[in-house]
Enzyme design. Structure first.
Site, PDB file in Angstrom:
ATOM      1  N   SER A  17       4.582   2.641   7.976  1.00  0.00           N
ATOM      2  CA  SER A  17       4.282   1.503   7.111  1.00  0.00           C
ATOM      3  C   SER A  17       5.498   1.124   6.277  1.00  0.00           C
ATOM      4  CB  SER A  17       3.118   1.850   6.174  1.00  0.00           C
ATOM      5  OG  SER A  17       1.913   1.948   6.871  1.00  0.00           O
ATOM      6  N   HIS A  77       0.823  -1.223   0.000  1.00  0.00           N
ATOM      7  CA  HIS A  77       0.000   0.000   0.000  1.00  0.00           C
ATOM      8  C   HIS A  77       0.855   1.272   0.000  1.00  0.00           C
ATOM      9  CE1 HIS A  77       0.378  -0.230   4.531  1.00  0.00           C
ATOM     10  NE2 HIS A  77       0.440   1.089   4.385  1.00  0.00           N
ATOM     11  N   ASP A 131       0.237  -7.745   1.523  1.00  0.00           N
ATOM     12  CA  ASP A 131       0.578  -6.316   1.622  1.00  0.00           C
ATOM     13  C   ASP A 131       2.087  -6.101   1.685  1.00  0.00           C
ATOM     14  OD1 ASP A 131       0.145  -3.579   1.661  1.00  0.00           O
ATOM     15  OD2 ASP A 131      -0.042  -3.488   3.841  1.00  0.00           O
TER      16      ASP A 131
END
Length: 487
Positions: free
Chosen positions: A227, A124, A154
């Site tokens: 992230s 992402h 992911d």
């Protein structure tokens, strides 16, 4: 209230003194085991990790898009008596307009895992990016290219051009223990090289965010921008890739979640070798036994499966490995390859390490009786072959975006015109030169890249069929079902 404040302040002072004293009792985490009850020195781990964690800037360039908007009958002219007809007639009261999307930028983190520039991050973080810029801890900047992505876990693998780049040793996330100290390293809120500390709060968490997940839960502060960053143990080893935070506000509120390195290693190896993750499946649908028992209690049913832990099998795919093992609805899987499983997330983590053709041993209860069967795993298409993502070449055709004149002629907002047909799927299905591909599997196609992505996505799916909607030069519309089977 005042007395309580005084006691609280006094207590905090004692704690502060304890931590100050602890500062003089440093233990090198790389050289010695942590002694229970003693302070933990995390400076070694931070030093090992900081230089290998990078800042990633993702850029989506401005684009012109054609969209349908509700037509305003008085937007273009005033015609109260309808002399010029109904402006929305035949078009559902809508009209096509071109808009220019703004340039977008976002940021995240990544971890250098090899001296020649391979970087792991979250899918992402890089999804939809036209440009990726990587900044190292020493402020060196590189352009990065995407080697491969895996939406299911992911994860994404990037590459920058360099030699002798700083790396971090990769640890074994299976050895992590609940209560163990860890560091979260990343770039939250564009604050480069930020380190937060906490403990492993839980393992094998499933949140329903990805199709395959077995998260490490930690109370080390993880915020936006973390992230793709590193979760590091006290030995300075990478044990997870930070991926999510639990929050009702968008900011940290107690827990963060990381993808274990056991899963990461398999994804990275497959992306390097195949460009696509080879995923094996048992071929069952089910849920945690405890969840199943709770749902039955709510219905007023008392169920005795012989255990309160494991995976309750709800459905079995007739062509899957589970059927080959003789699994049936109502069975309870208790072990996979001799490893006890108490919830589906643990099975996900084990299966994430497997490829089609690998063998596993399933131990399960049927009517409280224990059985074990060894079976060969299959891919989602029901065979043991390596799955390869198809290229546009499989279609045997060349394309170009349709012109403005063609858009007006056929009342289309976008599409791809077939300009040449060679041997391949299009020729085999009777799709000629001049045919306009309007949509594939219900999704409009505007560019060659979009068509390429759809072909790759469908070719590795359980049902590798392209449903092509289009229009002939004569104006006749037709659907084609194209099997993407290279055999």
């Amino acid at each position: 209230m005042k007395k309580y404040s005084q006691y609280l302040i006094g207590g905090l002072c004692v704690v502060a003194v304890a931590f100050s004293a602890g500062a003089f009792m440093k233990v090198n985490a790389a050289a010695a085991a942590v002694v229970p009850g003693q302070p933990v020195d995390l400076t070694y781990a931070a030093d090992k990790a900081l230089s290998a964690v990078v800042y990633i800037k993702s850029v989506q360039n401005s684009k012109v898009q054609t969209v349908e908007v509700q037509r305003d009958p008085f937007g273009d002219f005033f015609d109260p008596f309808g002399f010029f007809g109904n402006p929305g007639q035949g078009n559902g009261g809508t009209q096509k307009r071109q808009i220019q999307t703004p340039k977008r930028q976002s940021s995240g983190s990544g971890v250098i895992i090899s001296e020649d520039g391979y970087i792991v991050t979250n899918n992402h973080v890089v999804s939809g990016a036209d440009e990726l810029q990587v900044t190292l801890n020493d402020n060196r900047e590189f352009s990065a290219k995407i080697i491969g992505t895996d939406e299911t876990t992911d994860l994404a693998l990037l590459k920058i051009t360099g030699t002798k780049l700083p790396t971090i040793p990769i640890g074994d996330s299976d050895k992590l223990r609940v209560g163990e100290w860890v560091l979260a390293v990343g770039n939250p809120f564009n604050l480069n090289s930020t380190v937060t500390a906490g403990i492993v709060s839980a393992k094998a968490r499933s949140l329903g965010a990805n199709r395959v997940e077995s998260f490490i839960q930690t109370d080390a502060a993880i915020n936006r921008g973390n992230s793709g960053g590193a979760l590091v143990n006290t030995q300075g080893e990478l044990v997870g890739i930070n991926a999510m935070l639990y929050s009702q506000t968008g900011s940290y509120s107690g827990y963060g979640f990381a993808i274990p390195t056991t899963i990461m290693n398999k994804v990275v190896a497959d992306l390097k070798k195949y460009g696509f993750v080879q995923r094996a499946v048992i071929g069952i649908q089910g849920l945690d036994v405890l969840t199943y028992l709770d749902s039955e209690k709510e219905k007023g049913n008392e169920v005795d499966l012989g255990t309160n832990e494991g995976i309750y099998v709800d459905k079995v795919d007739d062509k899957g490995a589970g059927a080959d093992a003789g699994l049936k609805s109502g069975d309870v899987i208790t072990e996979v390859d001799g490893k006890k499983v108490t919830k589906f997330a643990e099975v996900h983590e084990i299966m994430a390490l497997k490829r089609p053709g690998d063998k596993i041993t399933l131990t399960f209860l049927r009517n409280k009786n224990k059985q074990s069967k060894t079976v060969t795993l299959k891919n989602v298409q029901g065979n043991t072959e390596v799955v390869k993502a198809a290229d546009l070449d499989v279609l045997g055709a060349y394309f170009r975006p349709i012109t403005e004149a063609t858009k007006k002629q056929f009342n289309l907002s976008s599409g791809l015109e077939v300009v040449k047909v060679n041997d391949g799927a299009f020729k085999n299905n009777g799709i000629p030169k001049g045919f306009i591909v309007e949509a594939v599997n219900g999704r409009p196609v505007k560019t060659m890249e979009e068509l390429q992505d759809l072909v790759k996505e469908v070719s590795v799916s359980k049902d590798p069929v392209l449903y092509v909607k289009g229009i002939f030069p004569t104006g006749r519309k037709k659907y084609f079902a194209i099997m993407l089977d290279e055999k």
